[in-house]
Design a protein around this motif. Structure first.
Motif, PDB file in Angstrom:
ATOM      1  N   LYS A 179       1.896   4.723   0.981  1.00 37.52           N
ATOM      2  CA  LYS A 179       1.599   5.653   2.076  1.00 37.52           C
ATOM      3  C   LYS A 179       2.276   7.008   1.881  1.00 37.52           C
ATOM      4  O   LYS A 179       1.947   7.959   2.564  1.00 37.52           O
ATOM      5  CB  LYS A 179       2.094   5.076   3.403  1.00 37.52           C
ATOM      6  CG  LYS A 179       1.451   3.765   3.796  1.00 37.52           C
ATOM      7  CD  LYS A 179       0.086   3.982   4.395  1.00 37.52           C
ATOM      8  CE  LYS A 179      -0.536   2.696   4.835  1.00 37.52           C
ATOM      9  NZ  LYS A 179      -0.437   2.428   6.236  1.00 37.52           N
ATOM     10  N   GLU A 208       0.848  -1.183   0.000  1.00 35.24           N
ATOM     11  CA  GLU A 208       0.000   0.000   0.000  1.00 35.24           C
ATOM     12  C   GLU A 208       0.890   1.241   0.000  1.00 35.24           C
ATOM     13  O   GLU A 208       1.840   1.328   0.783  1.00 35.24           O
ATOM     14  CB  GLU A 208      -0.899   0.003   1.232  1.00 35.24           C
ATOM     15  CG  GLU A 208      -1.869   1.156   1.261  1.00 35.24           C
ATOM     16  CD  GLU A 208      -2.785   1.120   2.471  1.00 35.24           C
ATOM     17  OE1 GLU A 208      -3.500   2.112   2.666  1.00 35.24           O
ATOM     18  OE2 GLU A 208      -2.780   0.116   3.216  1.00 35.24           O
ATOM     19  N   SER A 218       6.039   2.621   1.053  1.00 32.48           N
ATOM     20  CA  SER A 218       5.021   1.854   1.784  1.00 32.48           C
ATOM     21  C   SER A 218       4.717   2.412   3.163  1.00 32.48           C
ATOM     22  O   SER A 218       3.781   1.949   3.811  1.00 32.48           O
ATOM     23  CB  SER A 218       5.469   0.397   1.920  1.00 32.48           C
ATOM     24  OG  SER A 218       6.617   0.309   2.736  1.00 32.48           O
TER      25      SER A 218
END
Length: 124
Positions: free
Chosen positions: A29, A27, A107
């Motif tokens: 970030k 993901e 990430s």
């Protein structure tokens, strides 16, 4: 060890479109980009947790990567190339062209405690 993936790219008379959907297995970030670099080196660290995807969206640069076992130099000279850097990959970004723009997808959010600045014993 870090590795290059080729990004899905579509070219026609209208121009070029490169897709970043589902490129990384983490993901995202944090996003940042590096540009207007003089002759300095950037990076010079690895991480405890952060995975990164690095794309030179304009110009070129080189990245020396060291995972503690193997050293390798990657040339990012096309916005169709994406270098995946794992947390254990100590890396130095250098030899930026004057027009280089290096996009980084990370990430984790920035945390100074995530950085490890000491190179592996055999690193340049």
């Amino acid at each position: 060890m870090a590795y290059i993936i080729n990004l899905l790219t579509f070219k026609d008379t209208r121009g070029t479109l490169t897709v970043l959907d589902q490129v990384v297995n983490f993901e995202i970030k944090r996003l940042f980009y590096i540009y207007n670099v003089d002759y300095s080196n950037r990076g010079g660290h690895r991480h405890h947790e952060t995975h990164q995807a690095v794309i030179c969206i304009q110009g070129s640069c080189k990245i020396i990567n060291d995972d503690g076992i193997k050293q390798e130099t990657f040339v990012l000279d096309s916005p169709e190339k994406c270098l995946i850097i794992r947390p254990e990959d100590w890396h130095i970004m250098h030899d930026f062209s004057t027009d280089a723009i290096l996009l980084v997808l990370a990430s984790t959010a920035f945390d100074p405690k995530d950085y490890i600045y000491e190179p592996y014993n055999h690193t340049l």
